[in-house]
Structure formats: C-alpha cells, structure tokens
Design an enzyme around this catalytic site. Structure first.
Site, short mmCIF file in Angstrom:
data_model
loop_
_atom_site.label_atom_id
_atom_site.label_comp_id
_atom_site.label_asym_id
_atom_site.label_seq_id
_atom_site.Cartn_x
_atom_site.Cartn_y
_atom_site.Cartn_z
N HIS A 1 -38.11 -19.67 4.49
CA HIS A 1 -36.38 -19.76 4.03
C HIS A 1 -35.42 -20.55 5.21
O HIS A 1 -34.15 -19.86 4.99
CB HIS A 1 -35.92 -17.79 3.96
CG HIS A 1 -36.42 -17.25 2.43
ND1 HIS A 1 -36.57 -18.05 1.18
CD2 HIS A 1 -37.55 -17.09 2.33
CE1 HIS A 1 -37.54 -17.33 0.20
NE2 HIS A 1 -37.95 -16.88 0.41
N LYS B 1 -20.30 -17.44 0.16
CA LYS B 1 -21.36 -17.60 0.22
C LYS B 1 -21.41 -16.94 1.13
O LYS B 1 -20.58 -17.04 1.82
CB LYS B 1 -22.01 -19.12 0.81
CG LYS B 1 -21.39 -20.27 1.29
CD LYS B 1 -22.37 -21.40 1.44
CE LYS B 1 -22.12 -22.37 0.58
NZ LYS B 1 -23.67 -22.52 -0.05
N ARG B 2 -22.47 -16.29 2.28
CA ARG B 2 -22.58 -16.24 3.13
C ARG B 2 -21.47 -16.88 4.44
O ARG B 2 -21.47 -17.98 4.56
CB ARG B 2 -23.73 -15.53 4.17
CG ARG B 2 -24.93 -14.26 2.92
CD ARG B 2 -23.96 -13.34 3.63
NE ARG B 2 -23.65 -12.52 4.93
CZ ARG B 2 -24.62 -10.91 5.20
NH1 ARG B 2 -24.87 -11.58 4.32
NH2 ARG B 2 -24.49 -10.72 6.53
N LYS C 1 -22.43 -23.32 7.32
CA LYS C 1 -22.55 -23.76 5.95
C LYS C 1 -21.09 -24.53 6.09
O LYS C 1 -20.73 -24.67 4.86
CB LYS C 1 -22.56 -22.31 5.52
CG LYS C 1 -24.09 -21.91 5.06
CD LYS C 1 -23.96 -20.16 4.58
CE LYS C 1 -25.28 -19.50 4.47
NZ LYS C 1 -26.23 -19.74 3.77
N THR D 1 -28.78 -21.44 -3.60
CA THR D 1 -29.10 -21.37 -4.58
C THR D 1 -27.45 -20.67 -5.56
O THR D 1 -27.45 -21.07 -6.35
CB THR D 1 -30.24 -20.29 -4.73
OG1 THR D 1 -29.60 -18.70 -3.62
CG2 THR D 1 -31.68 -20.71 -4.21
N LYS E 1 -26.98 -22.05 -10.04
CA LYS E 1 -25.45 -21.32 -10.25
C LYS E 1 -24.71 -22.01 -11.10
O LYS E 1 -24.57 -21.72 -11.99
CB LYS E 1 -24.61 -19.50 -9.65
CG LYS E 1 -26.47 -18.95 -9.48
CD LYS E 1 -25.98 -17.90 -8.11
CE LYS E 1 -27.85 -17.40 -8.05
NZ LYS E 1 -27.15 -16.29 -6.52
C1 26Q Z 1 -33.54 -10.63 10.22
C2 26Q Z 1 -33.83 -10.15 11.50
C3 26Q Z 1 -33.24 -9.09 11.67
C4 26Q Z 1 -32.05 -8.54 10.74
C5 26Q Z 1 -32.10 -9.81 9.36
C6 26Q Z 1 -33.25 -10.60 9.22
C7 26Q Z 1 -32.67 -11.21 8.29
C8 26Q Z 1 -32.25 -10.80 7.35
C9 26Q Z 1 -32.12 -11.35 5.94
C10 26Q Z 1 -33.14 -12.68 8.23
C11 26Q Z 1 -32.89 -13.87 7.45
C12 26Q Z 1 -32.24 -13.08 5.59
C13 26Q Z 1 -31.67 -14.22 5.22
C14 26Q Z 1 -32.05 -15.39 4.66
C15 26Q Z 1 -31.68 -15.73 3.62
O1 26Q Z 1 -31.01 -15.47 2.79
N1 26Q Z 1 -31.95 -17.05 3.71
C16 26Q Z 1 -31.31 -17.78 2.77
O2 26Q Z 1 -32.28 -17.95 1.73
C17 26Q Z 1 -32.25 -18.48 0.33
C18 26Q Z 1 -34.22 -18.46 -0.58
O3 26Q Z 1 -34.38 -19.61 -0.51
C19 26Q Z 1 -32.31 -19.96 0.28
O4 26Q Z 1 -31.13 -20.74 -0.28
C20 26Q Z 1 -30.94 -20.70 1.52
O5 26Q Z 1 -30.80 -21.83 2.05
C21 26Q Z 1 -31.93 -19.57 2.96
O6 26Q Z 1 -30.56 -19.68 3.74
#
Ligand code: 26Q
Length: 853
Positions: free
Chosen positions: A376, A567-568, A573, A675, A679
């Site tokens: 992702h 979004k985050r 972004k 995503t 929406k």
């Molecule tokens: C990793 C290591 C330590 C702590 C947290 C994390 C961590 C946690 C969550 C790393 C990544 C995430 C989440 C990533 C994420 O949400 N990515 C998004 O995924 C969506 C679904 O595929 C995409 O649409 C977005 O583009 C992408 O940013």
C-alpha cells in the site's frame, strides 16, 4: 471468561431452532421492548440512551445470529476453500445502520422505533465508531469484508481487538491534542467472545535443536513467555442475502501459569506486572500511517495477531481434515494487508514443521502457495524493517526460519544472476550493516504467490522501482488490484436523498451492480432531474454545515461551493498546496479582484500522527489561516475556511454527500491509490486532482471534461528531482510571490513569530520532495476552472451527475471479484436455509449472480 469448558454434547431440544425471527416492524418493536425490559432489566429510572441503543442492537443481533450460524454451517458442509484477510487495522465505523441496511430492515426498524416513540437518529448517533485503524488501509479491509459477504465468498477477517482505537483529535488554539479512544468502556454489543477458541502465543525463550534418531533434527522452542489470545467475533452481514461472515479480533490475556512461579516465590508485584505486560499487547493501536519504525511492542502485536490467526486456521483444518496437509494450499489463502502481518510466512513454516511434523520442502510448498501480499505504499521510508536483535530476543525460532528462507532464496538469485553480489545484497531479506535488519516486504514477496499494488500506476511503479529486482525474477507474481469502496455504506446508507432519487429512476439493482449507475447519465439531459439532483446536494450541504458550525463555530452557506480535503495529514498529500490556494483567494479579496467570484467554503479534516511534528504544524497553519480569514470582515461570504476536528468514518458519511469539490492533490507518484477520492465520486463530488494513484483511473472513467486535472505527472516529477528551483518559480509567479509575502509577513501568526518557518522553508527548498511550488500555478488555474463551472448550476449538475454515473468501477465488489478471480479462486456459497428475509426477492442473491467462474 468461563472456566475451562470441555465440549459437552448438547441436547437436541436445546439446539433445534426452527422459528426464524420476524423482520417486520411489529416483531422488531416487541423484541426491542423485551430486551429493554427483560434482557437489560431496565425501567423508568434507567439511563435511557445507553439502554435503548443496546436493546435495539440486541434485537438486530438476534436476527444476524440466525444467519451467521447458517452461513457457518454451509461453509463447513461444503468443505469449500476459504480466504483469510489478515490486517492490523479494521476501521469498521458504526455497525447499526449497516446492519439495518444489509438485513433489509431499515424501514421496519424505523417504523418499530416510531411505534416505541424513539428517535432513530439519536440511537444511531449514540454508537461509537469502531476506529481500529489509521486510514485508508484499515477502511479498505472493512469495505472488502462487506463486499465478500455480499458476494457470499467464504472470507474471514483477522485482526486485533485494540482496547483503544485511533486517538480522538481535539483542536485547541489551532493545535492537535490527542485523547485516548476508550471505545469499549460501555461494552460492545456487536462482539461475541469465543473463549473456547483461545490460542497460546509464544514469545522469547530459546531454541533447542535435538538430533533425533530417524526423524532427523527436532526443534523445540522452550522457556517462552506465553500469552493467551482470546477471539471476539464481529458479524459482517452481506447485502440482503442471508450471509453473515466474520471478523475475528484477538485480545491478549495472561496465561495462568505465566505468573504462578513468581507468585509462589513471593514476587507478587512482579507477577502482576507481567500480567499487564501480556494485556499491553492489545491495549492500543499505533497511531501512525507511515514511518514509525522499530517499536518492539508493534512487532509483538504483529506476531500475536498472525500466530493466533494461523493457529486458529490450523486448528479447524485438523478438526475437519486431520493431520493431512496435502490440500491445505488448495483450500486456504491468506491475504496480507501490507507487510504488517508478513511474519505469517515464517510462522506458517514453523507451525507446519515444528507442530505438524512436515519437512522443509513440504512446508515451503504449502506456505508459498497460500500467502498473497498487498502493498500500500511507494514511500521507501515506509517499508517496514526490524532490527535482527529484536527478532532474536522476541522470536528466536522465527529468526532461524527467516535465515533459512533467505539462504535458499539467495542461492536461487545467485543461480539466476551468477556473481551479481550487489543484486544479492539488494534483494536479501536481511539488510546488512552496523545494525542488521529484517526487510519485511522482501519476506512477504519471497513467501507469496501473489504480490499486488492498489492502483494501476502504483503497481507499475512498484515493478519499475522499489520491487524491480523481484519483478525481474518473478514477473508472473505481480498484479494490480485497483482499490474500491463499498457502495452500501458510502452511497446507499450515507446519502438517503441521492439513493432515493437514483432508485426512483433506475430501480435498486445498482446497489450490488454499481455499473448500472451509468443509466443515470442520460438523465443529465433532463432539467427536472438536474434540478432534483442539485436539491439533494443542497440538503446534504446543509447537513454538513450543521456539523461544521457545531464543531468549528464557522458558518458555511449551502449556496457556496464546498471545497473539501479530508485524509490523514501528510506532506505528500499536500494540504499545504491547498492552504496556499486559500491564501491566494484571500489575497485576491484583499486587493479587490472579486469580479465573477464564486463563494467558497473550504473544509479540511484529518489526523496527524502524534509524533509527526511537521504534520501537526500544518494543522496549526490551516487553523490560523482559517481564523484570520473567517474574522476578516472584508471576506464576508466570499470565503470561509474550517478545520473539522476528529475526522472518522462516521464523519465521512456526512462529509462526502455534502461535498462539491474533492481535493486529491498528492504529488504524482506518491499516493498508492487513495479511497476517499472514490467515496466523493460516488456522492457526486467533482475531483480536482493530480495524475496520482486511482485519480488516473477515476479521470479515465468519468472523462477528462468532468475532472479538474492539474500538476506534473510522475515522470515529470521524477525528472524534476535534479535542478528543482522553487525560489525561481516563486519569483516568476506574481500570485505565488504575493502569497509568500503575506505568509512571511506574519499575517497568520502575529503572536507566534516564526511559527510557520519550517513549512515555508520546506516549500522553498530545492530538496522539497513534494514539489508544492512547482504545481501551484496549474492548481490555481484548475481551481479557477472549477469556480467558473460552479457558477453555472446547469453545468455543475452535469459534472456532478457524470461523476456518480461513472463511479461503478470503484465499487469494492468489483475489486473483490478481481481478487477472487485472480488470487483466491473461491466459490460463492449460499447459507443453508437461503436468505431468511421474506421481504427481499425470494432469497435470490443478486450480487452473486454477477460472479463469473
Ligand atoms: C507502520 C509501522 C509502525 C507503525 C505504523 C505503521 C503503519 C500503519 C498504517 C504503516 C502504514 C499504515 C497505513 C497505510 C495506509 O493506510 N496506506 C494507504 O492505503 C490505502 C488503501 O490501499 C491507499 O488508498 C492509500 O493510498 C495508502 O496511503
């Protein structure tokens, strides 16, 4: 938890249950009343909101329960292949409105509550979001299981039952303040505790290798500190089809003997401390969506989830098929939601070898044929790595297995590219150096038969960039699965007005076959339809402005254009680009350049990782700009800005329907998919966006005339990396120069000198990885085109209709069909007894009818 519960033979009369519960308003009302008075023992003195909510949920849960069992029996009986979606994050949001919708009792429940003199909205709003995720990846998991249930696919989710979900965001003085989200305090009536399926997960200890006569080397992982994993099941109903699948969330509790030794040694506090140590594993979600690296507790969480899930699957396998694993990979598939659960590759090897006595080759043949990995992210710094020493201490047996996997893998690489030691070092699962690290993505790729990205561009960039070597070695392994979102929650449920308007025109088939929305494209020619469309949008905008006024004290006028970025908060972004445009609009107002003005209300929302300083500063910048603009009398109704606190799934269900313009403005080549963009499209918002992630596919589907494109593409961005000169761009663009002059004058931080220097300097730096200045001009131009279009309601109605009409491809039903056809290869299985709902069309599952193969 009940005491040790050996399986007893339950008497038939207890089990036989042939009376299906009524789905009509009268039956529901009677059950709600009964649960309120008897199950919950309430009376006129009870705190009503809480108990009323629980009574309603239990009444619906009873109806889910019947379908849940039937679904489970049918899977068991058909001995079908199953998939398991392993994810550290599940952003489920609220369950009540979704359960009502998918059970087909939205109207009956509303009527039942009327009978009881209760207010449906109050009850729905009482429910706390299940916020067990950070953002896109977590919500994607939730959308996927909705689609799997709707397509009647035997897919089960596995995750962690965090006691604290994603933090609650407050904005104080323009700054983000985090508060813990103790979402379980008042109980969660949707979950079903299943202590009888507990599992034991090992940590620490050491590995003993014993030479064992004929059977060779015997491995024992001993002196471990064990933790128990207790599953809690959440029901996942399909849309009006009688299927109810499961998301199984694991909670960590101490084993009894865990502290027994210390207790008897008189070390009472130490023993209790170890107890909390176990419980800490599932205490809190890590609130990071990218780069928080190397936190030991996070690895404990990952292994805890993975080991519990795999043991649970193997337990059922042995029960149903015995110690015979020949068909295991033909009948099971694990989809890894990013690298977070990728330790599954090593853990399945361990369980098959150490517990089920398979040899390496047999275990590897199984493992590498049932794991599938979804990536992702494109940001190299977001790829997970763990120091080898952490592994050695926490998971010594798994480290040994990873080393062995790596040794065998590297010898394959050496055979393919003899002598190419640089390539071997690049591809190795172990990154050498002063502090050697395990590269989780490499482990996931080596151990999986499928590796997918989440949008076309993203998959291409994976193959050409970070995973290039792997793609050269195994091109057949790589595939794309463009993301999708569920139209049940993100259109039918959240936008009643549009749902009714569409359904009146084209019937209800679109709910499970979203491409049918194409039908409304023709209606764009009908002035009456357009007018109706705009009226629905306006009433949704009013609903959104109530939320904004209540939360931010800022008044949004529903006649203005609602321009939204939620979004985050992350530099890639580019919320900064958006706010610079806002400052530019403000500057135009100040200098009187307001002919043909389109009034705008600009809305921001999103959480910053608590440790991401720059993201938090961006929130402060937006808040300050908003405050100055909103309180400057010269802006009047021409421009309003607000930062809505505590963005969540439920907030999006109000925001998307009320949005005109959807901001999808990441630097090309950085957002894997996005995503939220989908929406918004569902709800008739028009996108202003770059050629990034799924935006590219959205634009292709909706047509370029219905999309406000701007910015450099990913190739141009790549080439710009050398010789980028933002200072020159600022000098040569009068608008941008004025924006910078205003920001640098301290106009937005009069009492906080220097507060935004870091943001300013990053945009001005030749090393700015996000190329904010480079895309400013074309962003402003695209915004002017959007403004002009919005001034013409007829034109805007057509744009908006075109977006909804062409959104069908972005249904997660389409995505899941593709996962199933190309990766999982499951057969849909209808529940025994069919669809119990007499109200829906004779038990026929319309969604499954579209399944091919
Ligand atoms: C990793 C290591 C330590 C702590 C947290 C994390 C961590 C946690 C969550 C790393 C990544 C995430 C989440 C990533 C994420 O949400 N990515 C998004 O995924 C969506 C679904 O595929 C995409 O649409 C977005 O583009 C992408 O940013």
């Amino acid at each position: 938890m009940p005491p040790e519960d050996p399986r007893t033979n339950l008497p038939q009369p207890l089990l036989v249950d042939m009376t299906n519960l009524g789905m009509d308003a009268a039956s529901l009302a009677a059950d709600i009343r009964r649960h309120f008075n008897h199950t919950l023992g309430c009376d006129k003195h009870s705190i009503s909101a809480h108990h009323v909510y629980h009574a309603v949920v239990i009444a619906l849960r009873d109806r889910l329960m019947e379908r849940w069992k039937n679904t489970h029996y049918s899977y068991q009986q058909s001995r079908c292949k199953r998939s398991y979606y392993l994810s550290m994050e599940w952003l489920m949001g609220r369950s009540l409105p979704n359960a009502m919708l998918n059970l087909g009792v939205s109207e009956a429940t509303a009527e039942a509550l009327q009978i009881l003199n209760l207010n449906l909205d109050d009850i729905i709003n009482y429910e706390r979001d299940a916020g067990l995720g950070n953002g896109g990846l977590g919500r994607l998991a939730a959308c996927f299981v909705d689609s799997c249930a709707t397509l009647q696919l035997p897919v089960m989710g596995h995750g962690i039952r965090y006691e604290y979900g994603i933090f609650r965001q407050l904005i104080k003085d323009g700054n983000q303040v985090e508060e813990p989200d103790h979402w379980l305090v008042h109980g969660n009536p949707w979950e079903l505790e299943r202590p009888e399926f507990k599992q034991r997960v090992k940590f620490g200890g050491r590995v003993e290798y014993v030479q064992n006569g004929k059977s060779g080397l015997q491995v024992r992982w001993i002196e471990t500190e064990d933790v128990l994993a207790i599953p809690y099941d959440l029901p996942v109903p399909g849309y009006e089809n009688g299927t109810v699948n499961t998301v199984r969330l694991w909670k960590a509790v101490p084993t009894e003997e865990f502290d027994l030794g210390k207790f008897s040694a008189g070390l009472y506090p130490e023993a209790v401390a170890e107890k909390t140590n176990a419980e800490n594993i599932t205490k809190v979600l890590y609130p990071d969506d990218a780069t928080e690296q190397g936190k030991v507790l996070r690895l404990r969480q990952q292994y805890f989830l993975t080991s519990a899930a795999l043991q649970d699957v193997l337990r059922r396998w042995v029960r149903d098929y015995g110690e015979e694993f020949g068909e295991f990979a033909d009948r099971s598939c694990f989809q890894l939601n990013d690298t977070h659960p990728s330790i599954a590759v090593a853990e399945l090897m361990r369980l098959l070898m150490d517990r089920h006595a398979l040899g390496w080759d047999a275990a590897w043949a199984i493992t590498s044929n049932c794991m599938a990995y979804t990536n992702h992210t494109l940001l190299p710094e977001a790829l997970e790595k763990w120091p080898v020493w952490v592994f050695r201490e926490m998971l010594p047996r798994l480290l040994d297995i990873i080393y062995e996997i790596n040794a065998r893998f590297l010898s394959d690489v050496a055979r393919r590219w003899p002598g190419d030691i640089h390539r071997q070092a690049r591809m190795s699962i172990v990154e050498e150096g002063v502090q050697p690290q395990i590269r989780m993505a490499h482990l996931a790729i080596v151990g999986s038969f499928s590796v997918n990205g989440v949008a076309k561009l993203h998959t291409r960039l994976l193959k050409e960039g970070i995973f290039r070597d792997f793609h050269e070695l195994w091109p057949e392994r790589f595939n794309n699965k463009t993301n999708g979102v569920t139209p049940r929650r993100f259109l039918v449920q959240c936008n009643k007005g549009l749902n009714e308007l569409i359904t009146r025109e084209i019937g209800t088939g679109w709910v499970t076959d979203l491409k049918q929305l194409q039908e409304i494209q023709k209606r764009a020619e009908d002035p009456g339809f357009r007018q109706h469309w705009l009226a629905v949008k306006k009433s949704n905008k009013k609903r959104l402005s109530v939320l904004v006024e209540r939360q931010c004290g800022v008044r949004f006028d529903a006649d203005a254009m609602f321009d939204v970025q939620v979004k985050r908060i992350h530099e890639y972004k580019r919320q900064t680009l958006n706010i610079l445009h806002v400052v530019h609009l403000y500057d135009r107002i100040k200098r009187g350049d307001t002919d043909d003005w389109t009034p705008r209300c600009v809305l921001f929302a999103g959480k910053a990782a608590p440790g991401y300083w720059m993201a938090k500063r961006i929130i402060k910048f937006i808040s300050n700009v908003a405050k100055v603009i909103n309180s400057d009398p010269s802006t009047g109704d021409l421009l309003k800005v607000a930062f809505l606190p505590d963005y969540s799934v439920s907030a999006m269900e109000v925001i998307a329907p009320g949005t005109d313009l959807s901001e999808q403005i990441s630097t090309a080549g950085t957002e894997a998919s996005g995503t939220g963009n989908m929406k918004f499209m569902f709800n008739g918002a028009v996108t202003i966006g770059t050629l990034d992630g799924a935006n590219i596919e959205i634009r292709k589907k909706v047509g370029e005339e219905n999309f406000f494109l701007f910015g450099h593409d990913s190739e141009q961005i790549g080439r710009m990396r050398s010789g980028y000169n933002p200072m020159q761009i600022i000098q040569e663009d009068e608008d941008l120069r004025r924006v910078f002059a205003l920001v640098e004058s301290g106009h937005f931080n009069q009492f906080e000198p220097g507060h935004f220097d870091a943001i300013i300097n990053s945009i001005k730096s030749p090393g700015d990885p996000w190329f904010v200045a480079a895309d400013f001009r074309s962003f402003v131009d695209a915004q002017s085109r959007a403004s002009a279009a919005h001034r013409d309601p007829d034109k805007w109605a057509r744009l908006s209709i075109a977006n909804t009409a062409n959104c069908g491809y972005f249904s997660s039903d389409r995505t899941i069909r593709a996962y199933n056809k190309e990766i999982w290869r499951l057969r849909p299985v209808a529940p025994l007894g069919g669809n119990l709902n007499p109200m829906s069309e004779s038990g026929v599952n319309r969604a499954a009818l579209h399944l091919k193969g």
